[in-house]
Design an enzyme around this catalytic site. Structure first.
Site, PDB file in Angstrom:
ATOM      1  N   GLU A   1       3.119  -4.757   8.336  1.00 12.64           N
ATOM      2  CA  GLU A   1       2.168  -3.685   8.645  1.00 12.64           C
ATOM      3  C   GLU A   1       2.130  -3.312  10.128  1.00 12.64           C
ATOM      4  O   GLU A   1       1.899  -2.146  10.472  1.00 12.64           O
ATOM      5  CB  GLU A   1       0.763  -4.100   8.183  1.00 12.64           C
ATOM      6  CG  GLU A   1       0.538  -4.037   6.683  1.00 12.64           C
ATOM      7  CD  GLU A   1       0.914  -5.320   5.957  1.00 12.64           C
ATOM      8  OE1 GLU A   1       0.507  -5.495   4.808  1.00 12.64           O
ATOM      9  OE2 GLU A   1       1.632  -6.159   6.563  1.00 12.64           O
TER      10      GLU A   1
ATOM     11  N   GLY B   1       1.016  -5.402   0.843  1.00 16.11           N
ATOM     12  CA  GLY B   1       0.106  -5.796  -0.217  1.00 16.11           C
ATOM     13  C   GLY B   1       0.782  -6.550  -1.338  1.00 16.11           C
ATOM     14  O   GLY B   1       0.153  -7.378  -2.017  1.00 16.11           O
TER      15      GLY B   1
ATOM     16  N   ALA C   1       0.828  -1.201   0.000  1.00 14.01           N
ATOM     17  CA  ALA C   1       0.000   0.000   0.000  1.00 14.01           C
ATOM     18  C   ALA C   1       0.865   1.255   0.000  1.00 14.01           C
ATOM     19  O   ALA C   1       1.969   1.287   0.542  1.00 14.01           O
ATOM     20  CB  ALA C   1      -0.919   0.005   1.213  1.00 14.01           C
TER      21      ALA C   1
ATOM     22  N   GLU D   1       0.841  -9.961  -0.167  1.00 15.34           N
ATOM     23  CA  GLU D   1      -0.523 -10.491  -0.206  1.00 15.34           C
ATOM     24  C   GLU D   1      -0.925 -10.919  -1.615  1.00 15.34           C
ATOM     25  O   GLU D   1      -1.637 -11.911  -1.796  1.00 15.34           O
ATOM     26  CB  GLU D   1      -1.500  -9.463   0.352  1.00 15.34           C
ATOM     27  CG  GLU D   1      -1.349  -9.277   1.859  1.00 15.34           C
ATOM     28  CD  GLU D   1      -2.365  -8.326   2.436  1.00 15.34           C
ATOM     29  OE1 GLU D   1      -3.170  -8.767   3.284  1.00 15.34           O
ATOM     30  OE2 GLU D   1      -2.375  -7.143   2.034  1.00 15.34           O
TER      31      GLU D   1
END
Length: 257
Positions: free
Chosen positions: A134, A111, A66, A114
């Site tokens: 995170e 991300g 992100a 992910e």
């Protein structure tokens, strides 16, 4: 003529759909890139000429996750609207009933990690740095990472990695099964694996993938809980302090609230 760069683009050749993350310098996934990823996942799912999918990153990195500079201005109310869209993009990627491989190089964090967890097979460069860090900025993975990492490496190890914001190199990731193969040319290795499958029995492969994933996924409750938890932590002082510190390139001073 100046052509606007697409943060996520799709090219198709030989039955393989090639998704490229391209937002210099580290392919950070801002909201527009997340929405585009969702659109392209839907397009790939419905196109019969795409029999397999390869995901790569440009700029010698996969993705740093992100865009924290963008998230810095997001409050809890806005995250309540945004979080389901973030998770939907990766859920649709994971649900593609075709073989999906990622070729990972350089930074593969948050991300980006992910996205890698949504693939069926992960090929890595020796330059890889991968993890879900995170918690270090006061939030949690919000794209399905808590569930998919635990499913892949086990609950206890996933907790240790996420709690400590651990970033692994390629060999460490290989040892725990976070990546499947380390190669000097992961794009070629991933492409070779997919090329064999792209000429295979598409419906049988789709059925096998759905069956395996169905056995691994007990329900959608875990993903829903992750979304709710991410929204919750966006209302904390530590989230604001953590992201501010990251953007300012200094160590955070968390308050525990």
């Amino acid at each position: 003529m100046d052509v606007k760069r697409e943060a996520v683009r799709l090219n198709v050749s030989g039955g393989i759909g090639h998704l490229t993350l391209d937002r210099p310098p580290v392919n950070a996934l801002n909201f527009a890139a997340q929405d585009r990823l969702c659109e392209l996942a839907d397009e790939i799912a419905r196109r019969d000429d795409i029999r397999a999918v390869l995901i790569t990153g440009a700029n010698e990195n996969f993705s740093a996750g992100a865009d924290l500079k963008e998230l810095r201005a997001v409050d809890q109310a806005e995250m309540a609207l945004r979080a389901p869209r973030m998770q939907t993009a990766l859920a649709r990627l994971a649900a593609i009933a075709k073989p999906v491989a990622v070729a990972l190089d350089g930074v593969t964090l948050g991300g980006g990690c992910e996205i890698a967890l949504c693939a069926d097979r992960r090929f890595a460069s020796p330059r890889l740095s991968i993890g879900l860090p995170e918690v270090a900025v006061g939030v949690i993975p919000g794209g399905g990472g808590t569930r998919r990492l635990a499913r892949l490496v086990g609950h206890s190890l996933a907790k240790d990695l996420i709690f400590n914001a651990t970033i692994l190199d390629a060999e460490a990731a290989l040892r725990i099964g976070l990546v499947d193969e380390v190669s000097d040319n992961p794009v070629t290795a991933a492409h070779d694996w997919l090329a064999r499958l792209a000429v295979g029995p598409a419906r049988a492969l789709a059925a096998a993938k759905r069956s395996i994933d169905f056995l691994a996924e007990s329900s959608d409750a875990g993903l829903a809980y992750e979304t709710a938890a991410l929204i919750e932590v966006f209302g904390t002082a530590d989230r604001e302090r953590g992201i501010d510190a990251f953007v300012a390139k200094r160590a955070p001073n968390f308050l525990g609230r």
